[in-house]
Design an enzyme around this catalytic site. Structure first.
Site, mmCIF file in Angstrom:
data_model
loop_
_atom_site.group_PDB
_atom_site.id
_atom_site.type_symbol
_atom_site.label_atom_id
_atom_site.label_comp_id
_atom_site.label_asym_id
_atom_site.label_seq_id
_atom_site.Cartn_x
_atom_site.Cartn_y
_atom_site.Cartn_z
ATOM 1 N N ASP A 103 0.871 -1.181 0.000
ATOM 2 C CA ASP A 103 0.000 0.000 0.000
ATOM 3 C C ASP A 103 0.909 1.232 0.000
ATOM 4 O O ASP A 103 1.734 1.411 0.904
ATOM 5 C CB ASP A 103 -0.841 -0.063 1.287
ATOM 6 C CG ASP A 103 -1.755 1.143 1.473
ATOM 7 O OD1 ASP A 103 -1.543 2.185 0.824
ATOM 8 O OD2 ASP A 103 -2.665 1.028 2.306
ATOM 9 N N ILE A 104 0.761 2.091 -0.974
ATOM 10 C CA ILE A 104 1.671 3.237 -1.105
ATOM 11 C C ILE A 104 1.573 4.169 0.103
ATOM 12 O O ILE A 104 2.554 4.826 0.467
ATOM 13 C CB ILE A 104 1.435 3.995 -2.440
ATOM 14 C CG1 ILE A 104 2.631 4.903 -2.760
ATOM 15 C CG2 ILE A 104 0.124 4.760 -2.448
ATOM 16 C CD1 ILE A 104 2.683 5.388 -4.195
ATOM 17 N N GLY A 120 -9.543 4.621 -5.019
ATOM 18 C CA GLY A 120 -8.225 4.025 -5.260
ATOM 19 C C GLY A 120 -7.109 4.670 -4.447
ATOM 20 O O GLY A 120 -7.272 4.974 -3.273
ATOM 21 N N VAL A 121 -5.971 4.866 -5.099
ATOM 22 C CA VAL A 121 -4.796 5.463 -4.456
ATOM 23 C C VAL A 121 -5.146 6.854 -3.912
ATOM 24 O O VAL A 121 -4.773 7.216 -2.790
ATOM 25 C CB VAL A 121 -3.640 5.615 -5.476
ATOM 26 C CG1 VAL A 121 -2.469 6.355 -4.869
ATOM 27 C CG2 VAL A 121 -3.189 4.260 -5.988
ATOM 28 N N ASP A 122 -5.867 7.603 -4.706
ATOM 29 C CA ASP A 122 -6.233 8.976 -4.366
ATOM 30 C C ASP A 122 -7.012 9.009 -3.040
ATOM 31 O O ASP A 122 -6.678 9.786 -2.119
ATOM 32 C CB ASP A 122 -7.098 9.510 -5.522
ATOM 33 C CG ASP A 122 -7.180 11.019 -5.571
ATOM 34 O OD1 ASP A 122 -6.441 11.675 -4.821
ATOM 35 O OD2 ASP A 122 -7.988 11.531 -6.367
ATOM 36 N N SER A 152 -3.102 4.808 -13.712
ATOM 37 C CA SER A 152 -4.147 4.513 -14.714
ATOM 38 C C SER A 152 -4.594 3.047 -14.758
ATOM 39 O O SER A 152 -5.439 2.705 -15.592
ATOM 40 C CB SER A 152 -3.723 4.950 -16.139
ATOM 41 O OG SER A 152 -3.763 6.354 -16.267
ATOM 42 N N GLY A 195 -6.223 1.281 -12.484
ATOM 43 C CA GLY A 195 -7.382 0.960 -11.656
ATOM 44 C C GLY A 195 -8.658 1.449 -12.319
ATOM 45 O O GLY A 195 -9.084 0.915 -13.354
ATOM 46 N N TYR A 243 -9.074 3.808 -14.186
ATOM 47 C CA TYR A 243 -8.849 4.233 -15.574
ATOM 48 C C TYR A 243 -8.535 3.072 -16.533
ATOM 49 O O TYR A 243 -8.251 3.299 -17.718
ATOM 50 C CB TYR A 243 -7.768 5.316 -15.637
ATOM 51 C CG TYR A 243 -8.228 6.681 -15.103
ATOM 52 C CD1 TYR A 243 -9.561 6.919 -14.753
ATOM 53 C CD2 TYR A 243 -7.323 7.730 -14.959
ATOM 54 C CE1 TYR A 243 -9.974 8.159 -14.260
ATOM 55 C CE2 TYR A 243 -7.733 8.977 -14.480
ATOM 56 C CZ TYR A 243 -9.060 9.186 -14.131
ATOM 57 O OH TYR A 243 -9.457 10.416 -13.667
HETATM 58 N N1 AR6 Z 1 -1.416 1.643 -2.813
HETATM 59 C C1 AR6 Z 1 -0.876 1.255 -4.001
HETATM 60 N N2 AR6 Z 1 -1.622 0.974 -5.098
HETATM 61 C C2 AR6 Z 1 -2.962 1.070 -4.964
HETATM 62 C C3 AR6 Z 1 -3.604 1.473 -3.772
HETATM 63 C C4 AR6 Z 1 -2.762 1.759 -2.660
HETATM 64 N N3 AR6 Z 1 -3.249 2.146 -1.490
HETATM 65 N N4 AR6 Z 1 -4.950 1.488 -3.994
HETATM 66 C C5 AR6 Z 1 -5.159 1.099 -5.270
HETATM 67 N N5 AR6 Z 1 -3.958 0.836 -5.859
HETATM 68 P P1 AR6 Z 1 -6.471 3.919 -9.202
HETATM 69 P P2 AR6 Z 1 -6.230 5.283 -11.793
HETATM 70 C C6 AR6 Z 1 -3.672 0.419 -7.241
HETATM 71 O O1 AR6 Z 1 -7.875 3.550 -9.470
HETATM 72 O O2 AR6 Z 1 -6.533 4.049 -12.536
HETATM 73 C C7 AR6 Z 1 -9.395 7.708 -8.479
HETATM 74 O O3 AR6 Z 1 -10.749 7.739 -8.150
HETATM 75 C C8 AR6 Z 1 -4.810 -0.129 -8.061
HETATM 76 O O4 AR6 Z 1 -4.967 -1.509 -7.811
HETATM 77 O O5 AR6 Z 1 -6.094 4.406 -7.841
HETATM 78 O O6 AR6 Z 1 -5.102 6.170 -12.244
HETATM 79 C C9 AR6 Z 1 -8.844 9.072 -8.869
HETATM 80 O O7 AR6 Z 1 -9.476 10.118 -8.138
HETATM 81 C C10 AR6 Z 1 -4.340 0.140 -9.475
HETATM 82 O O8 AR6 Z 1 -3.452 -0.882 -9.919
HETATM 83 O O9 AR6 Z 1 -5.945 5.066 -10.219
HETATM 84 C C11 AR6 Z 1 -9.168 9.149 -10.328
HETATM 85 O O10 AR6 Z 1 -10.492 9.579 -10.549
HETATM 86 C C12 AR6 Z 1 -3.521 1.427 -9.350
HETATM 87 O O11 AR6 Z 1 -3.260 1.570 -7.952
HETATM 88 C C13 AR6 Z 1 -9.009 7.738 -10.818
HETATM 89 O O12 AR6 Z 1 -9.247 6.921 -9.658
HETATM 90 C C14 AR6 Z 1 -4.197 2.683 -9.857
HETATM 91 O O13 AR6 Z 1 -5.590 2.642 -9.547
HETATM 92 C C15 AR6 Z 1 -7.619 7.438 -11.289
HETATM 93 O O14 AR6 Z 1 -7.581 6.129 -11.800
#
Ligand code: AR6
Length: 169
Positions: free
Chosen positions: A10-11, A32-34, A122, A124, A126
Site C-alpha cells: 500500500d503506497i 483508489g490510491v487517491d 491509470s 485501476g 482508468y
Molecule cells: N497503494 C498502491 N496501489 C494502490 C492502492 C494503494 N493504497 N490502492 C489502489 N492501488 P487507481 P487510476 C492500485 O484507481 O486508474 C481515483 O478515483 C490499483 O490496484 O487508484 O489512475 C482518482 O481520483 C491500481 O493498480 O488510479 C481518479 O479519478 C492502481 O493503484 C481515478 O481513480 C491505480 O488505480 C484514477 O484512476
C-alpha cells in the site's frame, strides 16, 4: 545511478521523500490510491489542493501533468499529484501516461526528492491493461534523466507486482 525497485503493498504505508498520487483533474480526491492518500494523509493535502484549484489550476490539473503538495500525516515530505489518461482501445494515449512519470520526476527533481514512490498509474479506475502500463512506466523512468536515487513502484496486488517484475527484466 538510480535504483528502480518494486514493492508489493500500500503506497500510503511507504516512507519516501515523495509519494505519487494517481489523481484526477479536479485534485479534490476520489477512490483508489487517491482516496487512500487523502484518508491517511489527512486534511492538509486537500486544503493545499483546493488552493491550487483557486490559483494555478483553476480549470483543473491537465492529464499528463504533475504538481506537488504537502504529504500531511504520510511518512513523506511531498505528495506529487498526477493525472493519468483513461485507457482507450481506439486512441493511443500512451504518451500521456509516459508524461505522468516524466513530469512527476521533473517535479521531484525540483523539490530535491531522492526517493520517489509511484503507484501503477491509470491501471485501476482508468482501466489501463497492467502489462502495457508496466512497460510504459518502466521504459519512461529508465529513459528520463533524474537526480532521484531510488524510484520505487508500489504494486497493490500480486498480478501487478508480477507484471512489473516481467517488464523489469
Ligand atoms: N497503494 C498502491 N496501489 C494502490 C492502492 C494503494 N493504497 N490502492 C489502489 N492501488 P487507481 P487510476 C492500485 O484507481 O486508474 C481515483 O478515483 C490499483 O490496484 O487508484 O489512475 C482518482 O481520483 C491500481 O493498480 O488510479 C481518479 O479519478 C492502481 O493503484 C481515478 O481513480 C491505480 O488505480 C484514477 O484512476
Amino acid at each position: 545511478m538510480t535504483a528502480i525497485t518494486l514493492v508489493l503493498g500500500d503506497i500510503t504505508r511507504q516512507r519516501a521523500d515523495a509519494l505519487v498520487n494517481a489523481a484526477n483533474s479536479s485534485l479534490l480526491g476520489g477512490g483508489g490510491v487517491d482516496g487512500a492518500i487523502h484518508r491517511r494523509g489527512g486534511p492538509a493535502i486537500l486544503q493545499e489542493c483546493r488552493r491550487l484549484r483557486a490559483s494555478r489550476y483553476g480549470r483543473g490539473l491537465p492529464t499528463g501533468q504533475a504538481v506537488a503538495t504537502t504529504a500531511g500525516n504520510l511518512d513523506a515530505r511531498w505528495v506529487i499529484h498526477t493525472v493519468g489518461p483513461v485507457y482507450s482501445a481506439e486512441e493511443d494515449r500512451s504518451p500521456l501516461l509516459a508524461s505522468c512519470y516524466r513530469e512527476s520526476l521533473r517535479v521531484a527533481g525540483e523539490l530535491g526528492a531522492r526517493t520517489v514512490a509511484f503507484p501503477a498509474i491509470s491501471t485501476g479506475v482508468y482501466r489501463w491493461p497492467m502489462d502495457d502500463a508496466a512497460r510504459i512506466a518502466l521504459e519512461t523512468v529508465r529513459s528520463t534523466p533524474t537526480t532521484a536515487e531510488e524510484i520505487r513502484f508500489v504494486l497493490f496486488d500480486t498480478p501487478a507486482y508480477e507484471a512489473f517484475t516481467r517488464q523489469l527484466g
